[in-house]
Write an enzyme that holds these catalytic residues in place. Structure first.
Site, PDB file in Angstrom:
ATOM      1  N   PRO A 256       5.609   3.325  13.586  1.00 39.86           N
ATOM      2  CA  PRO A 256       6.954   2.747  13.749  1.00 39.86           C
ATOM      3  C   PRO A 256       7.469   2.975  15.164  1.00 39.86           C
ATOM      4  CG  PRO A 256       6.833   4.129  11.794  1.00 39.86           C
ATOM      5  CD  PRO A 256       5.561   4.334  12.551  1.00 39.86           C
ATOM      6  N   GLU A 257       8.079   1.955  15.725  1.00 37.49           N
ATOM      7  CA  GLU A 257       8.669   2.062  17.064  1.00 37.49           C
ATOM      8  C   GLU A 257      10.190   2.045  16.918  1.00 37.49           C
ATOM      9  OE1 GLU A 257       6.709  -0.648  19.827  1.00 37.49           O
ATOM     10  OE2 GLU A 257       4.959  -0.724  18.533  1.00 37.49           O
TER      11      GLU A 257
END
Ligand code: ZN
Length: 293
Positions: free
Chosen positions: A2-3
């Protein structure tokens, strides 16, 4: 992994469920999660405290408790937070008990972490040593990015991925940002013009914003706390689009390696600098189009 947009999506989802409530118990089932603290030490520091705010810094979720205790949670590769899921997962590493509800941290690969800071100074120093500028803060300007780039001999893609320079950008959003900016990922950061630096800055902000609007991208294991998925993967301009026509010019999108990562580029819209000629893509090992970030 996840960013920023995926973590921000989780934060927005969870905040109404946890803010103002008391964390009655923090059950840590895997001692690796809380290192360097023992699970009991971390739990003791936050149990019984009200959650005043759920914040975010880079890819960290920041739980702000009463009396200035902070829990910095990082999802890493496969971590997910699930609110009162219908069934238990054997990969549950942490259970947050919030009165009548519970929140599970599920993490098959066990790289996720939970760390403690006591007091705002401890919080500041935690992040000062780990994270650079936050992309949505006003200080993140084209001039700021240009100043960072001037001292960086690495390819611009590597610079964007460096959390100590810019917080929250990973493989997806770096590709999207450089495509928007029409800058080749292998261009050396210290050779960006001021105008290119401005364009990269704008590309970073625009791609992160688009990701948040789509509630994140669902590749690999990312899920929302209610189990729903984001849709940004359907809106990628360049990432994972190998051999598809470029949305700007129609030429086939290429995949190459930059900063050790599978990287997608249109070499007409993003001209390859002469000093980065050929080799990197020819030498790249063949891999499936699916890339973890
Ligand atoms: Zn193109």
């Amino acid at each position: 992994m996840p960013e920023l947009p995926e973590v921000e999506t989780i934060r927005r989802h969870l905040a109404p469920h946890v803010e103002g409530r008391t964390l009655e118990r923090l059950e840590i089932h895997d001692a690796r999660w809380s290192l360097p603290l023992a699970p009991s030490e971390l739990s003791a520091a936050v149990e019984g405290r009200e959650i005043e705010r759920l914040g975010r810094r880079g890819k960290y979720l920041v739980w702000e408790f009463e009396d200035d205790a902070y829990l910095m949670l990082h999802l890493r590769m496969t971590g997910t937070l699930l609110l009162s899921p219908p069934e238990r997962s054997k990969h549950t590493r942490v259970t947050f008990r919030l009165g009548d509800g519970e929140l599970l941290f599920v993490d098959p690969r066990r790289f996720g972490t939970g760390e403690l800071a006591l007091g705002p100074e401890a919080l500041d120093s935690f992040f000062a040593s780990r994270l650079g500028v936050e992309p949505f803060e006003p200080e993140f300007t084209g001039a700021h990015l240009h100043a960072l780039a001037r001292h960086c001999r690495a390819p611009i893609k590597a610079m964007l991925l460096d959390q100590k320079r810019i917080a929250g950008v990973g493989n997806i959003y770096a590709d999207e940002a450089l495509f928007r900016a029409q800058v080749h990922p292998l261009r050396r950061a210290d050779q960006l013009t001021r105008k290119q630096a401005e364009a990269v800055r704008d590309g970073v902000v625009a791609s992160l914003q688009a990701g948040i609007e789509a509630k994140g991208a669902t590749i690999d294991d990312f899920r929302h706390p209610d189990g729903v998925s984001g849709t940004f993967q359907d809106r990628f301009l360049i990432h994972l689009r190998e051999d598809e026509p470029c949305v700007r010019c129609g030429r086939a999108v290429r995949k190459l390696r930059a900063a050790g990562r599978g990287t997608y580029v249109c070499e007409k819209c993003q001209p390859r600098p002469r000093y980065a000629a050929s080799a990197s893509s020819a030498r790249a090992p063949s891999r499936s189009a699916r890339t973890s970030s």
